[in-house]
Design an enzyme around this catalytic site. Structure first.
Site, PDB file in Angstrom:
ATOM      1  N   ASP A   1     -10.481  -2.869  -3.820  1.00  0.00           N
ATOM      2  CA  ASP A   1     -11.322  -2.144  -2.865  1.00  0.00           C
ATOM      3  C   ASP A   1     -12.794  -2.165  -3.271  1.00  0.00           C
ATOM      4  O   ASP A   1     -13.672  -2.366  -2.434  1.00  0.00           O
ATOM      5  CB  ASP A   1     -10.851  -0.688  -2.731  1.00  0.00           C
TER       6      ASP A   1
ATOM      7  N   LYS B   1      -0.961   4.361  -2.533  1.00  0.00           N
ATOM      8  CA  LYS B   1      -1.811   3.679  -3.523  1.00  0.00           C
ATOM      9  C   LYS B   1      -1.652   4.246  -4.942  1.00  0.00           C
ATOM     10  O   LYS B   1      -1.618   3.492  -5.916  1.00  0.00           O
ATOM     11  CB  LYS B   1      -3.280   3.738  -3.097  1.00  0.00           C
TER      12      LYS B   1
END
Length: 281
Positions: free
Chosen positions: A111, A74
């Site tokens: 997210d 990420k």
């Protein structure tokens, strides 16, 4: 149709990580592709960290329109992107990549959106402004949670992590509403908190349990866990036994997936019970 007539391209997307076989994302996106009758494919792709840059350059040439990104890529994916959204830059990580027609890689982080959308769906009476939020953990997922909770209007955000310097770093970046607690005082952090989040992997199948005492937890608090294997973690079971409303972590996975699916395949998918069952199948 002659052999020289160009065939319409079928969009490809997927999820990259290492390991990746456990990911439920292919089930979710595959269900949506089938539900909406879209010609497309979504596949899990194991990628070693040393190969990430090479893979991100190659996939668009193979018909890929985008990717989801999971551990451990990420942060690295963010640095390799050409265009970065403000929220991805703030969080310091990307979980959604769009391969643009002009060849540029566009990085986003959904997210935090997925986290809040999950709470709104399963706890519609939740009021973030009602009191302090307490977040256990300070990794990449926790950073997304912190950003989204502060944006939602929590008056104070308490955070604790076994490595305190990571909590201190979040405070330095996100400001005065963040209060850092020592790991040994994690239980005290829950006193008066109306939103409590486990943003660590502790309590996940195969991982060590989360050992934070819940004695100070109010029965009025909303408690959620980013872990979704098992759906009801020991942390959620104990919180529920104390009278708290609890929300499992699967909905965050489903809701964070929806914006990427829309960008890649042109349809905003509905996150409903059938989607949950497809993820659990």
């Amino acid at each position: 149709m002659s052999d020289t007539t160009p065939h319409p391209s079928i969009p490809l997307a997927g999820v990259i990580g290492m390991p990746i076989a456990h990911s439920r994302s292919p089930k979710v996106h595959g269900f949506w592709l089938q539900r909406y009758g879209i010609a497309g494919h979504y596949i899990p792709i194991p990628v070693m960290p040393d190969h990430l840059a090479e893979v991100l350059r190659a996939l668009p040439r193979m018909g890929f329109v985008g990717l989801n990104v999971t551990i451990p890529h990420k942060e690295a994916a963010l640095t390799l992107a050409d265009v970065v959204t403000d929220r991805a830059a703030l969080i310091g990580a990307a979980n959604t990549l769009i391969f643009r027609p002009d060849g540029k890689i566009h990085a986003d982080n959904t997210d935090g959106y997925g986290f809040i959308a999950n709470l709104r769906q399963h706890a519609p009476q939740w009021q973030p402004s009602a009191g302090a939020a307490a977040v256990i953990g300070a990794g990449g997922a926790a950073r997304a949670v912190v950003a989204s909770l502060l944006d939602s209007g929590v008056p104070e955000l308490r955070i604790t992590n076994r490595t305190k310097i990571r909590s201190e770093q979040i405070k330095s970046e996100f400001g005065a509403r963040v209060v850092v607690y020592d790991w040994a005082q994690a239980g005290n952090m829950l006193e008066g908190a109306t939103t409590v989040v486990n943003a660590t992997a502790m309590g996940m199948d195969g991982k060590q349990p989360l050992r934070v005492p819940l004695d100070a937890l109010s029965g009025d608090a909303l408690v959620t866990d980013l872990v979704y294997t098992p759906l009801m973690t020991p942390f959620l079971v104990e919180a529920q036994a104390r009278g708290c409303q609890v929300v499992d972590g699967l909905g965050m996975l489903l809701h964070q997936a929806a914006p990427g699916f829309e960008r890649w395949f042109g349809k905003r998918p509905e996150v409903d019970e059938d989607t949950r069952q497809a993820a659990l199948a």
